[in-house]
Design an enzyme around this catalytic site. Structure first.
Site, short mmCIF file in Angstrom:
data_model
loop_
_atom_site.label_atom_id
_atom_site.label_comp_id
_atom_site.label_asym_id
_atom_site.label_seq_id
_atom_site.Cartn_x
_atom_site.Cartn_y
_atom_site.Cartn_z
N LYS A 226 0.82 -1.22 0.00
CA LYS A 226 0.00 0.00 0.00
C LYS A 226 0.86 1.26 0.00
O LYS A 226 2.08 1.22 0.25
CB LYS A 226 -0.97 -0.04 1.19
CG LYS A 226 -2.05 -1.12 0.97
CD LYS A 226 -3.13 -1.10 2.01
CE LYS A 226 -4.21 -2.11 1.64
NZ LYS A 226 -5.26 -2.22 2.69
N ARG A 261 -2.88 -10.14 5.12
CA ARG A 261 -3.37 -10.25 3.74
C ARG A 261 -2.32 -9.64 2.83
O ARG A 261 -2.05 -8.45 2.90
CB ARG A 261 -4.69 -9.49 3.64
CG ARG A 261 -5.35 -9.57 2.28
CD ARG A 261 -6.67 -8.82 2.27
NE ARG A 261 -7.30 -8.90 0.95
CZ ARG A 261 -6.98 -8.10 -0.07
NH1 ARG A 261 -6.04 -7.14 0.10
NH2 ARG A 261 -7.56 -8.23 -1.24
N1 LIG Z 1 -9.95 -7.14 4.79
C1 LIG Z 1 -9.29 -6.39 3.88
N2 LIG Z 1 -9.61 -6.46 2.58
C2 LIG Z 1 -8.95 -5.69 1.66
N3 LIG Z 1 -9.30 -5.74 0.36
C3 LIG Z 1 -8.63 -4.98 -0.55
C4 LIG Z 1 -7.58 -4.16 -0.15
C5 LIG Z 1 -6.86 -3.34 -1.16
O1 LIG Z 1 -5.73 -4.03 -1.59
P1 LIG Z 1 -5.70 -4.87 -2.96
O2 LIG Z 1 -6.74 -5.93 -2.92
O3 LIG Z 1 -4.33 -5.30 -3.23
O4 LIG Z 1 -6.06 -3.77 -4.06
P2 LIG Z 1 -7.39 -3.49 -4.85
O5 LIG Z 1 -8.44 -3.14 -3.84
O6 LIG Z 1 -6.99 -2.33 -5.75
O7 LIG Z 1 -7.75 -4.72 -5.64
N4 LIG Z 1 -7.20 -4.08 1.15
C6 LIG Z 1 -7.88 -4.85 2.08
C7 LIG Z 1 -7.55 -4.81 3.48
O8 LIG Z 1 -6.64 -4.08 3.93
N5 LIG Z 1 -8.28 -5.59 4.33
#
Ligand SMILES: Nc1nc2ncc(COP(=O)(O)OP(=O)(O)O)nc2c(=O)[nH]1
Length: 287
Positions: A226, A261
Site C-alpha cells: 500500500k 493479507r
Molecule cells: N480485509 C481487507 N480487505 C482488503 N481488500 C482490498 C484491499 C486493497 O488491496 P488490494 O486488494 O491489493 O487492491 P485493490 O483493492 O486495488 O484490488 N485491502 C484490504 C484490506 O486491507 N483488508
C-alpha cells in the site's frame, strides 16, 4: 506465545488461528492498484493461487472489484462473472480455504455456492442484505473499517482519535453481527489500512494494534504494497514494496494480527518463520 484462539470453519476447511496465518491476494480485476489485469484470465488466476499456496498461503482471497482510492464501482453481475469461475477452479485444486472479497450479498451467495468459505467485506456488512446473507451462509466473515467510499476516501481523511474511532466502529459492527445471528467467534475484524486514512493515521493504528485484541475477534490486517509502505520506503512502484510489506506484516503479527493479507507470500512466510523461531523458541513447522 500464541493463545489457542478458535479455528475458523470455512465451509468445512479449517483455518487455525493459533498462530499468524497468511492470506494470499488474488485480484481478478483489470484495475487493482498493484496487480490489476494480471490475473483476469481464470487460468492465470489459478496458476497464481497454486503458486501462493505452494509458497505458504493458508487462505486465498479472491476479489473482483478494486477498492483502491478512486476506484470505480463494479456491478454485481460483472463481479460474479469475474470471481465465480476463479473460486470454482481454485477451490477444486487447493485444500486451503478460499475467501471472496466483496460487499454485495448476491456476490457473497454466488461465491459461497462456488466454493468460497470466508467472506471478506471492506464495507463491514453495511450494504443492504449483507448481514442476513452472512447469517444464512454460515461462513466466517471479516468486517473492515473504512471512512467514506473508495472513490473519495483519500481526499481528506479526518479523525479526532483514529484508534478510538476505528475501535468503536468495529465494536458496533461486531454487535450488529451478533444481533443478526452471526456469532462473534465467526467474525474477524480489520482496521482497514489505507481506507480513508493518512500515513499518520495508518501509523497510529499499527502502533496501537494491540488495542484491538479486546474485541475478542481474530484480527486481519492488510498492509501489503500500500501507499503507506511506499511513503516509508520511497518505493514508488507497488511491486517494489515486498520487503517493506513483509516488515509491516511481521510488525502486525507481533502486535496481534492473526491473518496478514499479502501479495508477496514467500517473503511474508520467511519473515514470520524467522520471528516465530526466535519468539517461541522453536522453528515454525517447515512447509
Ligand atoms: N480485509 C481487507 N480487505 C482488503 N481488500 C482490498 C484491499 C486493497 O488491496 P488490494 O486488494 O491489493 O487492491 P485493490 O483493492 O486495488 O484490488 N485491502 C484490504 C484490506 O486491507 N483488508
Amino acid at each position: 506465545m500464541f493463545d489457542t484462539t478458535p479455528t475458523l470453519d470455512c465451509a468445512g476447511r479449517p483455518l487455525a488461528l493459533d498462530r499468524p496465518r497468511i492470506c494470499g491476494i488474488l485480484n481478478v480485476t483489470p484495475d487493482s492498484f498493484s496487480d490489476g489485469g494480471r490475473y483476469l484470465d481464470p487460468a492465470r488466476a489459478l496458476e497464481h493461487a497454486l503458486r501462493m499456496v505452494e509458497e505458504g498461503a493458508d487462505l486465498i482471497d479472491v476479489g473482483g472489484e478494486s477498492t483502491r482510492p478512486g476506484a470505480e464501482a463494479v456491478d454485481a453481475a460483472a463481479e460474479i462473472a469475474r470471481v465465480v469461475p476463479v473460486i470454482e477452479a481454485v477451490a477444486a485444486r487447493v485444500a486451503v480455504p478460499v475467501a471472496v472479497d466483496t460487499s454485495k450479498p448476491e456476490v457473497m451467495r454466488a461465491a459461497v455456492a462456488a466454493g468460497a468459505g470466508l467472506i471478506n467485506d471492506v464495507y463491514a456488512l453495511r450494504r443492504e442484505g449483507a448481514l442476513d446473507a452472512v447469517a444464512e451462509l454460515k461462513v466466517p466473515v471479516c468486517v473492515m473499517h473504512m471512512q467514506g467510499e473508495p472513490r473519495t476516501m483519500q481526499e481528506a481523511p479526518r479523525y479526532d482519535d483514529v484508534v478510538a474511532e476505528v475501535h468503536r466502529f468495529l465494536t458496533e459492527r461486531l454487535f450488529a453481527c451478533e444481533m443478526a445471528g452471526i456469532e462473534r467467534r465467526r467474525v474477524l475484524v480489520d482496521p482497514g489500512f489505507g481506507f480513508g486514512k493518512t500515513l499518520e493515521h495508518n501509523l497510529a493504528l499499527l502502533r496501537a494494534l494491540e488495542r484491538f485484541r479486546d474485541l475478542g475477534a481474530g484480527l486481519l490486517v492488510g498492509l501489503s504494497r500500500k501507499s503507506m509502505i511506499g511513503a516509508l520506503t520511497g518505493r514508488a512502484a507497488p511491486e517494489q514494496r515486498a520487503a517493506g510489506s513483509a516488515a509491516a506484516a511481521l510488525i502486525a503479527a507481533q502486535r496481534g494480527a492473526r491473518i496478514v493479507r499479502v501479495h508477496d507470500v514467500a517473503a511474508t512466510r520467511d519473515a514470520l518463520a524467522v520471528w516465530q523461531a526466535v519468539a517461541s523458541g522453536e522453528a515454525a513447522p517447515a512447509r
